[in-house]
Write a protein that holds these residues in place. Structure first.
Motif, PDB file in Angstrom:
ATOM      1  N   ASN A   1      38.155  -8.516  17.975  1.00 36.57           N
ATOM      2  CA  ASN A   1      39.361  -7.733  18.046  1.00 36.57           C
ATOM      3  C   ASN A   1      40.086  -8.255  19.336  1.00 36.57           C
ATOM      4  OD1 ASN A   1      40.991  -5.324  18.719  1.00 36.57           O
ATOM      5  ND2 ASN A   1      39.816  -4.153  17.353  1.00 36.57           N
ATOM      6  N   HIS A   2      41.277  -8.935  19.009  1.00 38.01           N
ATOM      7  CA  HIS A   2      42.161  -9.301  20.127  1.00 38.01           C
ATOM      8  C   HIS A   2      42.886  -8.326  20.697  1.00 38.01           C
ATOM      9  CE1 HIS A   2      41.817 -13.338  17.206  1.00 38.01           C
ATOM     10  NE2 HIS A   2      40.873 -13.184  18.178  1.00 38.01           N
ATOM     11  N   ASP A   3      43.113  -7.384  20.114  1.00 39.74           N
ATOM     12  CA  ASP A   3      44.031  -6.041  20.639  1.00 39.74           C
ATOM     13  C   ASP A   3      43.058  -5.491  21.789  1.00 39.74           C
ATOM     14  OD1 ASP A   3      46.329  -6.669  19.210  1.00 39.74           O
ATOM     15  OD2 ASP A   3      45.507  -5.129  17.508  1.00 39.74           O
ATOM     16  N   TRP A   4      41.899  -5.336  21.671  1.00 40.58           N
ATOM     17  CA  TRP A   4      41.130  -4.680  22.472  1.00 40.58           C
ATOM     18  C   TRP A   4      41.182  -5.559  23.852  1.00 40.58           C
ATOM     19  CZ3 TRP A   4      35.894  -2.671  19.884  1.00 40.58           C
ATOM     20  CH2 TRP A   4      36.410  -1.674  18.971  1.00 40.58           C
TER      21      TRP A   4
ATOM     22  N   ASP B   1      44.421  -5.474  25.681  1.00 39.37           N
ATOM     23  CA  ASP B   1      44.596  -4.321  26.357  1.00 39.37           C
ATOM     24  C   ASP B   1      43.725  -3.926  27.547  1.00 39.37           C
ATOM     25  OD1 ASP B   1      46.545  -3.787  24.346  1.00 39.37           O
ATOM     26  OD2 ASP B   1      45.285  -2.494  23.042  1.00 39.37           O
TER      27      ASP B   1
ATOM     28  N   PRO C   1      46.770 -15.556  19.755  1.00 38.85           N
ATOM     29  CA  PRO C   1      46.221 -14.624  20.402  1.00 38.85           C
ATOM     30  C   PRO C   1      45.754 -15.041  21.958  1.00 38.85           C
ATOM     31  CG  PRO C   1      45.537 -14.211  18.300  1.00 38.85           C
ATOM     32  CD  PRO C   1      46.236 -15.582  18.480  1.00 38.85           C
TER      33      PRO C   1
ATOM     34  N   TYR D   1      46.596 -13.632  25.536  1.00 34.48           N
ATOM     35  CA  TYR D   1      45.279 -13.193  26.355  1.00 34.48           C
ATOM     36  C   TYR D   1      45.593 -13.949  27.810  1.00 34.48           C
ATOM     37  CZ  TYR D   1      40.513 -12.759  27.907  1.00 34.48           C
ATOM     38  OH  TYR D   1      39.222 -12.640  28.605  1.00 34.48           O
TER      39      TYR D   1
END
Length: 341
Positions: free
Chosen positions: A180-183, A186, A211, A215
């Motif tokens: 999960n790159h969004d996690w 974030d 991603p 990051y």
């Protein structure tokens, strides 16, 4: 419509026939009574007084006719009373049912209001910001009012996913399939103190993806804007795994302000060699982001763990490996700490 009209048209002659039949019966009975009376008086009256005989016959015939109408009137009155009682009973039952439905609807409405009031009271008392919850609820209702069926279904799925995530976080652990790159991004944006990360061959290809660029930029902003200390250990098993491409990757991370090192397991001191090597990232000493590989050594599952014991174990593991690894530029380094949570 034509069927109903035909039925009504057929019922009218039938009712007319019944009315005529009743009238004929009444007339026949009246005539019979009057004739019988006349014959009887004619037999009994020896003087043959025709006026008296006719008067008695007419009176008794009329009385018979009146009695028939009285009997029919009583029957109709009883039928009407029965119909009124039935109608009143049905109306009472209908009103009782309607009252029960209204009472149930009012109770459900007040229950929903109480639930909503209690929910927003809990949100207001929470240490978390409540404006986002309010905005989410308002926009969710607007989607329901104006969105297409596809959009509504999608919104419901997203709300369900978010609710499941919140429930999992409240229990101290959350997971999702894959990476999960969004996690990841974030959590980096939310970090205020430290980001301690390990990187094995499982996520090596990740560093050449889009991603990964986002990051690294998020980490750079955390370092420059909030003073977050970011450390990363690239873990390999043998000296030959320390390739020029890995050295270049490590140097690229340093260009973003990240304190990056390469740890070769067989070259570490014995206490560090027995330390398990896997991918994890500890944010602010409070949460551990971890990926689990599948049989093809690809990220198959991402897990967030917040229990104090688990996070403390990951920090201790990172500290052992970090202190056993030669730094690129030796300098005093702050020790990771575990915060209560």
């Amino acid at each position: 419509m034509s069927g109903a009209s035909t039925g009504d048209a057929g019922a009218v002659p039938q009712r007319e026939e019944q009315r005529i039949s009743k009238l004929l019966r009444k007339t026949l009975l009246t005539v019979v009574v009057a004739a019988g009376t006349y014959v009887l008086t004619n037999v009994l009256d020896q003087d043959k007084n025709q006026v008296w005989q006719l008067t008695v016959s007419v009176v008794l015939g009329g009385a018979a006719l009146i009695i028939q109408y009285l009997v029919e009137f009583e029957q109709r009155l009883e039928a009407m009373e029965a119909s009124q009682k039935k109608r009143i009973r049905e109306m009472r039952d209908s009103l009782a049912s309607h009252h029960e439905q209204m009472r149930r609807a009012v109770d459900e409405s007040f229950s929903k209001i109480n639930d909503a009031t209690e929910l927003f009271s809990q949100v207001d008392r929470s240490v978390l910001r409540s404006d986002g919850v309010t905005r989410l609820a308002r926009k969710y209702t607007q989607v329901g009012e104006h969105g297409s069926e596809l959009v509504k279904t999608f919104a419901q799925e997203e709300i369900g996913r978010l609710a499941s995530l919140m429930e999992s976080l409240s229990n101290g652990s959350a997971d999702c399939p894959g990476e999960n790159h969004d996690w990841l991004i974030d959590l980096t944006t939310c970090a205020k103190e430290t980001v301690y990360a390990t990187s094995t061959s499982v996520d090596r290809d990740f560093w050449f993806s889009e991603p990964a660029n986002r990051y690294l930029k998020a980490q750079e902003r955390a370092i420059k804007q909030r003073g977050v200390v970011v450390r990363r250990l690239f873990l390999v098993s043998r000296p030959e795994d320390r390739t020029p491409s890995l050295e270049q990757l490590c140097e690229r991370h340093r260009e973003f302000g990240i304190d990056a090192r390469i740890a070769v397991r067989v070259l570490l001191p014995p206490p560090a060699q027995v330390t398990p090597l896997n991918d994890f990232i500890v944010f602010d000493g409070e949460l551990s982001y971890e990926t689990e590989p599948d049989v093809e050594v690809m990220p198959a599952k991402t897990t967030l763990k917040m229990t104090r014991e688990h996070v403390a174990e990951r920090i201790n593991r990172f500290t052992v490996l970090w202190e056993a690894t030669e730094p690129a530029d030796p300098e005093p380094e702050p020790q990771p700490t575990v915060t209560s949570g």
